[in-house]
Design a protein around this motif. Structure first.
Motif, PDB file in Angstrom:
ATOM      1  N   MET A  56       0.840  -1.195   0.000  1.00  6.66           N
ATOM      2  CA  MET A  56       0.000   0.000   0.000  1.00  6.66           C
ATOM      3  C   MET A  56       0.872   1.240   0.000  1.00  6.66           C
ATOM      4  SD  MET A  56      -3.388  -0.256   2.237  1.00  6.66           S
ATOM      5  CE  MET A  56      -4.640  -1.342   1.666  1.00  6.66           C
ATOM      6  N   ALA A  57       0.415   2.247  -0.710  1.00  6.65           N
ATOM      7  CA  ALA A  57       1.068   3.547  -0.666  1.00  6.65           C
ATOM      8  C   ALA A  57       0.628   4.231   0.623  1.00  6.65           C
ATOM      9  CB  ALA A  57       0.652   4.380  -1.876  1.00  6.65           C
ATOM     10  N   ARG A  58       1.574   4.762   1.373  1.00  8.75           N
ATOM     11  CA  ARG A  58       1.256   5.391   2.654  1.00  8.75           C
ATOM     12  C   ARG A  58       1.898   6.768   2.704  1.00  8.75           C
ATOM     13  NH1 ARG A  58       2.866   5.932   8.115  1.00  8.75           N
ATOM     14  NH2 ARG A  58       1.164   5.442   9.530  1.00  8.75           N
ATOM     15  N   PHE A  59       1.158   7.722   3.255  1.00 13.83           N
ATOM     16  CA  PHE A  59       1.733   9.046   3.475  1.00 13.83           C
ATOM     17  C   PHE A  59       1.168   9.642   4.745  1.00 13.83           C
ATOM     18  CE2 PHE A  59      -2.070   9.992   1.022  1.00 13.83           C
ATOM     19  CZ  PHE A  59      -2.587  11.106   1.657  1.00 13.83           C
TER      20      PHE A  59
ATOM     21  N   THR B  40      -3.161  10.925   7.830  1.00 16.89           N
ATOM     22  CA  THR B  40      -2.442   9.698   7.497  1.00 16.89           C
ATOM     23  C   THR B  40      -3.335   8.888   6.569  1.00 16.89           C
ATOM     24  OG1 THR B  40      -1.441   9.689   9.698  1.00 16.89           O
ATOM     25  CG2 THR B  40      -1.339   7.633   8.444  1.00 16.89           C
ATOM     26  N   GLU B  41      -2.753   8.398   5.482  1.00 17.10           N
ATOM     27  CA  GLU B  41      -3.576   7.640   4.531  1.00 17.10           C
ATOM     28  C   GLU B  41      -2.783   6.484   3.953  1.00 17.10           C
ATOM     29  OE1 GLU B  41      -6.787   8.444   0.991  1.00 17.10           O
ATOM     30  OE2 GLU B  41      -6.140  10.050   2.310  1.00 17.10           O
ATOM     31  N   GLU B  42      -3.490   5.383   3.725  1.00 17.15           N
ATOM     32  CA  GLU B  42      -2.951   4.228   3.024  1.00 17.15           C
ATOM     33  C   GLU B  42      -3.854   3.962   1.829  1.00 17.15           C
ATOM     34  OE1 GLU B  42      -2.837   1.112   5.971  1.00 17.15           O
ATOM     35  OE2 GLU B  42      -0.789   1.671   6.522  1.00 17.15           O
ATOM     36  N   LEU B  43      -3.241   3.810   0.656  1.00 15.14           N
ATOM     37  CA  LEU B  43      -3.990   3.628  -0.591  1.00 15.14           C
ATOM     38  C   LEU B  43      -3.517   2.395  -1.345  1.00 15.14           C
ATOM     39  CD1 LEU B  43      -3.613   7.253  -1.959  1.00 15.14           C
ATOM     40  CD2 LEU B  43      -5.709   6.269  -1.082  1.00 15.14           C
ATOM     41  N   ARG B  44      -4.448   1.678  -1.881  1.00 14.14           N
ATOM     42  CA  ARG B  44      -4.151   0.601  -2.822  1.00 14.14           C
ATOM     43  C   ARG B  44      -5.060   0.855  -4.010  1.00 14.14           C
ATOM     44  NH1 ARG B  44      -0.749  -1.773  -4.698  1.00 14.14           N
ATOM     45  NH2 ARG B  44       0.092  -2.397  -2.713  1.00 14.14           N
TER      46      ARG B  44
ATOM     47  N   VAL C  33       2.593   6.629  -6.212  1.00 13.32           N
ATOM     48  CA  VAL C  33       1.241   6.930  -5.738  1.00 13.32           C
ATOM     49  C   VAL C  33       1.313   7.761  -4.460  1.00 13.32           C
ATOM     50  CG1 VAL C  33      -0.891   5.930  -4.821  1.00 13.32           C
ATOM     51  CG2 VAL C  33       0.196   4.929  -6.834  1.00 13.32           C
ATOM     52  N   ALA C  34       2.181   7.358  -3.519  1.00 13.92           N
ATOM     53  CA  ALA C  34       2.314   8.094  -2.251  1.00 13.92           C
ATOM     54  C   ALA C  34       2.791   9.521  -2.489  1.00 13.92           C
ATOM     55  CB  ALA C  34       3.261   7.358  -1.310  1.00 13.92           C
ATOM     56  N   SER C  35       3.738   9.709  -3.381  1.00 14.28           N
ATOM     57  CA  SER C  35       4.243  11.063  -3.676  1.00 14.28           C
ATOM     58  C   SER C  35       3.159  11.937  -4.290  1.00 14.28           C
ATOM     59  CB  SER C  35       5.439  10.996  -4.629  1.00 14.28           C
ATOM     60  OG  SER C  35       6.539  10.428  -3.984  1.00 14.28           O
TER      61      SER C  35
END
Length: 144
Positions: free
Chosen positions: A1-4, A110-114, A126-128
């Motif tokens: 997962m992309a995390r930021f 804070t977010e996590e994306l798939r 994706v995170a950037s």
């Protein structure tokens, strides 16, 4: 997962900062080709659903997010909104926090994306991109 993780300090008091973070329709003002609104409930209670609808020509998708935890800030207590993404193309979740800092507040997103169809090696990209887009959203929401 992309995390930021995004953190912003604001001169706004926590209650005002919180109200701005929960102004869901304003989230779409800085996300290209996207409108955000409440699909179920008021957007202020557990079980409510916030919907981000993105459309660019024939490419269209919905990102429904259910509020699974919501605690407003109060003296000695941080505000917390936890969202779970319930759509097919975008999965994951987000946590929005507000805490008192000095005479103002700090907001942490804070977010996590798939994203369906994207390989895991694309997660840093994706995170950037998400950090840039959602950073603009957060900056706009917290403008004094």
């Amino acid at each position: 997962m992309a995390r930021f993780v995004l953190t912003r300090r604001s001169p706004l008091p926590p209650a005002v900062c919180w109200e701005r973070l929960l102004a869901w329709h304003r989230h779409g003002e800085r996300v290209p080709f996207t409108r955000v609104g409440v699909a179920r409930g008021s957007g202020r209670e557990t079980g409510d659903v916030v919907l981000a609808r993105t459309a660019l020509g024939p490419l269209r998708f919905d990102d429904p997010m259910e509020i699974v935890e919501l605690v407003a800030p109060a003296p000695g207590r941080d505000g917390l909104c936890r969202l779970v993404k319930r759509g097919r193309p975008v999965r994951g979740g987000a946590v929005l926090r507000v805490r008192a800092v000095g005479g103002g507040s700090a907001a942490v997103w804070t977010e996590e994306l798939r994203i369906a169809g994207l390989p895991r090696f694309a997660d840093p990209v994706v995170a950037s991109a998400a950090r840039l887009v959602f950073g603009r959203v957060l900056d706009r929401l917290l403008e004094p």
